[in-house]
Scaffold this active site. Sequence first.
Site, short mmCIF file in Angstrom:
data_model
loop_
_atom_site.label_atom_id
_atom_site.label_comp_id
_atom_site.label_asym_id
_atom_site.label_seq_id
_atom_site.Cartn_x
_atom_site.Cartn_y
_atom_site.Cartn_z
N HIS A 1 19.04 33.02 64.66
CA HIS A 1 18.82 31.91 63.73
C HIS A 1 18.51 30.61 64.48
O HIS A 1 19.19 30.26 65.43
CB HIS A 1 20.07 31.74 62.86
CG HIS A 1 19.90 30.80 61.72
ND1 HIS A 1 18.98 31.01 60.71
CD2 HIS A 1 20.53 29.63 61.41
CE1 HIS A 1 19.07 30.03 59.84
NE2 HIS A 1 20.00 29.17 60.24
N ASP B 1 18.25 37.53 62.63
CA ASP B 1 18.78 36.49 61.76
C ASP B 1 19.12 37.10 60.39
O ASP B 1 18.32 37.85 59.82
CB ASP B 1 17.75 35.38 61.59
CG ASP B 1 18.27 34.19 60.81
OD1 ASP B 1 19.46 34.17 60.46
OD2 ASP B 1 17.47 33.26 60.57
N SER C 1 16.55 25.87 58.99
CA SER C 1 17.72 26.36 58.28
C SER C 1 17.93 25.58 56.98
O SER C 1 17.10 25.62 56.08
CB SER C 1 18.95 26.31 59.18
OG SER C 1 20.03 26.99 58.61
#
Length: 306
Positions: free
Chosen positions: A263, A231, A134
Amino acid sequence: MTANSRDQILHDFYRMMRVYKNGRVERLVGTEYAPPSVDPTTGVQSKDVEIAPEINVSARLYLPKTPIPARNFLFLSTFTAAALLLAPEHPLPIAYEDSWLALKWAASHSIGNDDEEWIKDYADLDHGYLGGDSAGANIAHNVAMRVGSEKVEWINLNGVFLNCPFFGGKDPMGNESLTTYAFQKNFLDKLWPFACPTTTGLDDPLINPDMDPNLSCFGSKKVLVYVAEKDVVRERGFYYKEVLEKSGWNGDVEVVEVKKEKHIFSVFYPKSDNGIAMLKRVGSFLNQHKANDMFDSKNFGLASFE
């Protein structure tokens, strides 16, 4: 100050944090601290080291149970995933600068820096890798850009691994306008300028690589990108491959999509089938230069950034 004023919210990033008008920050995730230890299952050791104590930059090192000199990987990480992106106290670009400092410190052991014996004795400094999850993947990308632009001769970067990279842009892409995701595009659009107050906007090259005129200078020849089907930033991962290839960059990039996952699924569920499969695939990626070696997941320490 009244109780009412203390409870007035200035920024509400539900699921992550809230910032109140009196300056109080309430963190909803990433508050856990895991001390260094010896993992009882794998035997992987970890310890914390100071890189630049004057500016409070530290790292965590990982060492396999049976280390082999100059053949094992050490992964640098801050103590919690959230520590990489601690806005508003430490807004971007501080995380980029700290990560660049950490990389140079680790790599400098190849030119006589004897600060850390684990790196000096066991790290293969001819084959370095960056990776993250991320926001950490965003940081890994930007540090790799710096590797390519500054060309520090003693940094050898073989590959970059990005898991569900936090990239964005002003204009919606693919299914980003859908409201079925836990984190929607308008949420991320608000989060970015909060995390990076000096940004030029949602098309800042720091978050939108397509806007970087120097993308061809990316400092590694190998990139592995993981995206999750459910995601909101899924399309950004595929687009990253496209813009890298059209930039004139001379390297290979692969995107792997994991169906039915959300995610950074591997961070939340590392022992799931998909989490384990990703770990093994990343292990193969990290060992790609060892044509005759086989990857052993029990001898592999992984620090990931969220």
